[in-house]
Structure formats: C-alpha cells, structure tokens
Enzyme design. Structure first.
Site: not given
Length: 669
Positions: A343, A553, A557
């Site tokens: 990410d 995080d 996600d």
C-alpha cells in the site's frame, strides 16, 4: 514549579538498558519435569554401585524401582490419557520399553532408559520455558510504579497498572518509562535497545513517542499516556507470542498425522522383530531385548520435536524486534512468499500530510510566513488532516496565529473564517476558483490554476488560500516517504526475485512519483484502486502461482490482507480492522523489519529441514544397527535421546540476537 524538570545525573547503573534490563530466567528446578528427572538420576546413581559391588538384590532393587516410578510416572500417565483418546503416544512406548527390559532381567538398562528419557523431557521443558522467558522477560522492564501528575501539578506515586489513557506521568533521569505515551514537555535521550534494538540512545523531545520499559537518560520528561498497560508494546508482544505458541504449523500438523500411523507401524514392527527370531529358534530374552531396543530407537521423538522450536524461537525473536507474528503457521508461511504488494499511504509513507510548498501569488503582497499564518488561522478549528498539517507547519516556523471568528466548514470544499476583518477561505482550488467573476480575480485564478497543476504534477495536493474572494496563494501538501521505504523495497526485491507492486487508491501521478522514489517500476504501479480492486490485483498474482505478501494499514487494505497468502499490518497507524485481519503486525511501523522477518522465517524453515535430516539419520542408523547386528540397549537409548536433545537445542538457535542480525544481512544481499 509543580513538577521537576531539573536535570539530574543518571546513576551509573542506569547507563544502558542492556546492562540493567532485568532478566527472567526459569530456574531448572522450578520445573516439575526437572525435579522428577533429578530424583530418578539420584536413585539410579544409588542403585548402580550397589548392583555392581554385589549387594543383595533387595538393596539395589528398591532404588531401581523408585527410579522407574519417579522418572516414568508422568510420561506414562500422559501416555495413558492419550491412549484413552485413541492416540498412541511415544512417551508411553518408552515407558513400556523400559518395563519390558526389566521383565527380562535388564533392570539396569530399563532404569537407564527412564533416567535418560526423563532428563531429555526436562531439557525440552527447560528449552520451552526459556523460549517463553525470552519474550515474557520484557514485562520485567516495565516499572511497577510511576509518578502521576495531577491537574494541579501534584505528584502521586501509583501502580503503572492503574494508569489510564490521558494521564500525565513524570519520568526523572535514570528511570524507566512507565507507559507508552508521547512527550509533552522536556528533552532527554532514551535507551530503547530492549524494545527497538537501536544501538544508541534516541533523542526525545516534545511530540516524540516513548515506550514502556525503556530507560530515560539525563533529562526529565513529562509524558502523556496513550495506551493502557495491557495494550503497551511490551504487553502486545507477550500476548501475541503466547497466542502464537498455541498454534501448529502445517509441517507440525503433517508430522503429527504421520506420527500416529508411524507409531502403530512401529508397534507392529516391534512385534515382528520379537516374533520372527523367536520363530526361528532364538531365545526369549535376546528376542525381547532386541525388540525393546528397536522400539526405543525407532520412536519418532526427535522428528516430533523438529518443527516447533525453530518456529517459536523465530516468533520470539521477531517479537523482541517489533514485529508480532500471530502464529507458527504464519511464521512458516512468511518464508514461502515470492511476491509483495505494498500500500502507499501509511505504509510506504508516514500517513501524515506535511506542507511542502508555500507559494504566494503575484500581487497578493504576502510573503510565505504571512500566507501560512492566514491559512493556519482559518484552519485552526478544523479537524481535517490537511488542516492539521497547515497548523503544524505554522507552529514549526514559530508563527503567531491570530484569532479568527465566524468559522464555517463545508465538506469537500474547505473552510472560511474572518481574520482581521477579511474573509479568508482555504480549500480545494477547483471549488474555490469557480467563484471568480471580475477581471482581477479571474486573472489571479488563472495563475492559481497553473500553480495547482504544477504541484499536482509532482504528486502534491494543492490547497488554495483566498482573501475576500481573491486568490492570494497556494499551499502544496504531501505525505512524507518513510526513511526506510526505498531500502525495504530493494531488500524485498532481492529476497523474492521480483519487484514489489504498488496498490493504492491514490491518484496515478502521486503513485507514480512515489514509486519512482522507492524503486518500483511504472508497470508495477496500480493506482486509483478501490478495496475490491486491490483484492483483484492480489488474485491475479496468485493465479500466476505466486505466494503474495500484502503490507497495508487501512480499512481499505483489509480485504487484500485477508485474501493474500500472508498479510502484514502497520501497527502504529493501522486501523483496528487491519490489525485484526493481518497475520503479523509491525508494532513500531519500521518497514525495514519486513525483509528481516521473511529472512528469519526462511532460516527457521532451513532449521526444520536440518532437524528432520538429523532425526531421520539417527533413527535410520540405529534401527539398521539393531536389525543387522546387536545394538546394546544403553547405546540405543543414548543415541535416541541424544538426537532428541540435539534437535531441540538446534531449534533454539534462532532465539539469539545474532539470528536477527544475520536475517538483516540476508535481507539486503
């Protein structure tokens, strides 16, 4: 002064967290297994010389009987309970073999088997306890009391367990920090070696985070508690490692399934080893002795112990260095990953917007400080992340933020406020520039649009500042890249053989700029993704036979973390859902720990293979010796139990800090 921030010299004993860190080590005789094994050994050493010197049978028979009882009752009882559940336990087979040896007159050999078997069990129990000590000992670092400051500044000594989030505590020079929190006042250097492994003390000042159990240096700190004692970094490491120790890796589960069939086959083979020679005229005693020896050396004790010690040791070591692996299954799976999906915001970046550009527009008569002051004053009451970034930037420059009134906030547009009689608007340029009507404001709006385009082309978010409807400046805001992001991407590329891919919901330009900074090629950048799109990106990799590691995080996600072969969440900035869903958690958001834990997992898997080879070699060699020639029972016992101890100790090698350092070297080669 209600609380003391006077610097005091640190006591010599507090010079280093490494030197003063209390160590919790299980004493050998605190374990019941060790006490029973010691009793069996003492009784054996009493009986043996009596037998060898020709003493009456009753003189040495009683201590031998007590040797069987003290050393064999516990594994025998556990074996009987397993048998009740229709499970054949190798411990029971060892006890049966010892009793079988005694029935044919080999009382000393059977007693020796009991002593060595009990000693081996005690060593295994001690190894397990020391593995737990390595993690649980961290709890001893946290002081039992702390100095809490009341609203009036009065000091009160309280138990650290009674501290609540929001309390303020005083950490004097040389003291250990009593809770996870953030520095409100003061400056010092804190030795975090026991938590982060950093070799040197770290400077701490207002706004910095401190961890429970770390050692304060020569300055005093006033700290606001941000986590309950039960949720501190130390407590979370302990809880998650203890939970992980209750799980079994696929290799272990496979071995346990095979163990049952193997044990039944071993019993059948033992009966054959006894019956076949007997059928060809061999005498009863020698046939039974050979069969008992075969049962001992063929037992899969070392094989059963081959897998969990390396994996649990790796979990404990990773936990000490800030990455919590939730189970032995996860630790084993980490070593299998060959692709990584990252990410962007909060993972490769810090997740905290910062002002990077301050651009007054021509004709506004404002310099950078004046423009930032107006924007910060207007945004002062807003809770938006971009607003906090603007206010923080003004404070970092030491600017005096004037009072404002008539504050209003419009979601998606921005804020307005009255400052020194002027109406100041701060917000999205596209929305605020739509109101330009007269020639002057239209001309300024055109300049502002050029500045906006330039900022956004470099991956920054543009924020417009207007005074009485006329644009006066543009601010550029961007999320800062983590210092270890580029090195982590390089290390993961080396470990997996493929460059990580970037999966983000951010705009393509910002994603491409950041990817270029960390070394991710343009073809591996997937931007503007919704949560389901991230899952699809992971599944495309898996469809190509890849074992994908996802690092993220946020809530967005979470689906990808759940869908991946293995998921790791950033602990400090991660959402509760992401932390719950992920297989492992990076407690301190140190991205560089990821390649290290992957390398540590691979080291654990190598140790598992080594252990299986050692165990298999010993079993095969001893069995062939017993079948082809005559293997003395004491030597068979020594070889069997010796291999079990070797395998157990080999697995504990990953507890050492040197194993983590080697993993770090492997992760960057």
């Amino acid at each position: 002064m209600p609380y003391s921030l006077i610097e005091r010299p640190a006591p010599p004993a507090a010079a280093s967290a490494r030197d003063t860190a209390p160590k919790r080590r299980t004493r050998v005789f605190a374990l019941a297994e060790a006490r029973w094994a010691a009793a069996a050994l003492v009784l054996f050493l009493i009986a043996l010389p009596l037998q060898l010197t020709g003493a009456p049978a009753w003189a040495w028979g009683l201590p031998y009987a007590l040797t069987y009882l003290t050393g064999g009752w516990e594994p025998g009882w556990e074996g009987l309970k397993a048998l009740k559940d229709k499970t054949l336990d190798v411990d029971l087979l060892m006890v049966v073999a010892a009793i079988g040896a005694a029935t044919i007159g080999q009382v000393m050999d059977g007693a020796l088997l009991i002593v060595i078997f009990a000693t081996s069990g005690a060593l295994e129990a001690l190894a397990t306890a020391r593995t737990q000590d390595a993690v649980r000992g961290l709890l001893d670092l946290a002081p039992t009391t702390a100095v809490r400051l009341g609203d009036d500044g009065r000091e009160e000594t309280v138990a650290t367990a009674d501290l609540a989030v929001g309390d303020t505590i005083l950490i004097r020079p040389g003291e250990r920090v009593g809770a996870d929190g953030r520095v409100l006042d003061g400056a010092s250097e804190v030795d975090q070696a026991t938590i982060t492994g950093e070799p040197l003390p770290v400077a701490k000042e207002t706004g910095d985070e401190v961890f429970s159990g770390t050692l304060n240096g020569t300055g005093a700190l006033r700290v606001k508690v941000e986590r309950d004692a039960s949720d501190s970094v130390i407590a979370r490491i302990v809880a998650m490692v203890e939970e992980a120790s209750q799980t079994k890796a696929p290799t272990q589960l496979f071995i346990e399934k095979v163990e049952q069939r193997y044990s039944l086959g071993m019993v059948a083979a033992t009966l054959a080893v006894f019956a076949v020679p007997l059928g060809f005229g061999a005498d009863l005693t020698s046939s039974l002795l050979r069969a008992m020896t075969f049962m001992i050396v063929a037992s899969p004790c070392a094989v059963v112990l081959a897998t969990m010690p390396p994996l649990l040791s790796a979990i404990a070591n990773a936990g000490r260095h800030g990455i919590l692996v939730k189970s032995a299954v996860v630790m084993e799976r980490l070593g299998q990953i060959d692709s990584v999906a990252l990410d962007k915001t909060g993972t490769l970046t810090e997740g905290t917007p910062r002002v990077t550009d301050i651009r007054p527009l021509t004709g506004s008569s404002l310099d950078e400080d004046a423009l930032l002051t107006l924007a910060a004053a207007a945004e002062h009451s807003s809770e938006h992340p971009l607003a906090r970034a603007i206010v923080d930037a003004a404070r970092e420059r030491g600017l005096n933020i004037p009072e404002m009134r008539d504050f209003t906030s419009t979601p998606g547009i921005g804020v307005t406020a009255t400052i020194d009689g002027a109406t100041i608007a701060v917000g999205a340029p596209a929305r605020l520039l739509n109101g330009a009507t007269d020639a002057r404001s239209a001309k300024t709006a055109a300049v502002a649009e050029e500045e906006e385009e330039e900022l956004e082309n470099t991956g920054r978010t543009a924020v417009l500042v207007a005074r009485d409807g006329i644009p006066v400046g543009i601010l550029g805001i961007a999320d800062r890249l983590r210092p270890d992001a580029a090195a982590t991407v390089t290390a993961l590329t080396m470990l997996t053989g493929t460059t990580p891919i970037l999966v983000t919901g951010d705009n393509p330009r910002a994603a491409a700029r950041l990817a270029a900074e960390v070394g991710i090629v343009a073809d591996d950048v997937h931007a503007g993704l919704l949560p389901q799109d991230k899952v699809e990106a992971v599944r495309r990799l898996e469809a190509r036979g890849r074992n994908v590691l996802v690092i993220g995080d946020g809530v967005n996600d979470t689906p990808a973390l759940a869908a991946a072969h293995t998921g790791i969440a950033m602990g400090r900035a991660g959402s509760d859902l992401a932390l719950e869903t992920a297989d492992a958690v990076i407690v301190r958001d140190e991205l560089a720990t990821v390649p290290k834990v992957v390398a540590l997992s691979r080291a654990a898997r190598r140790l598992v293979v080594q252990n299986l080879v050692i165990a298999g070699t010993f079993i095969t060699g001893l069995v062939l010796w017993d079948l082809v020639a005559t293997l003395p029972l004491p030597l068979g016992v020594l070889g069997h139990e010796g291999s079990t101890v070797i395998v157990g100790l080999n697995g504990l090698r990953l507890l050492r800090d040197a194993a983590w350092k080697r993993a770090g070297i492997e992760g960057v080669q």
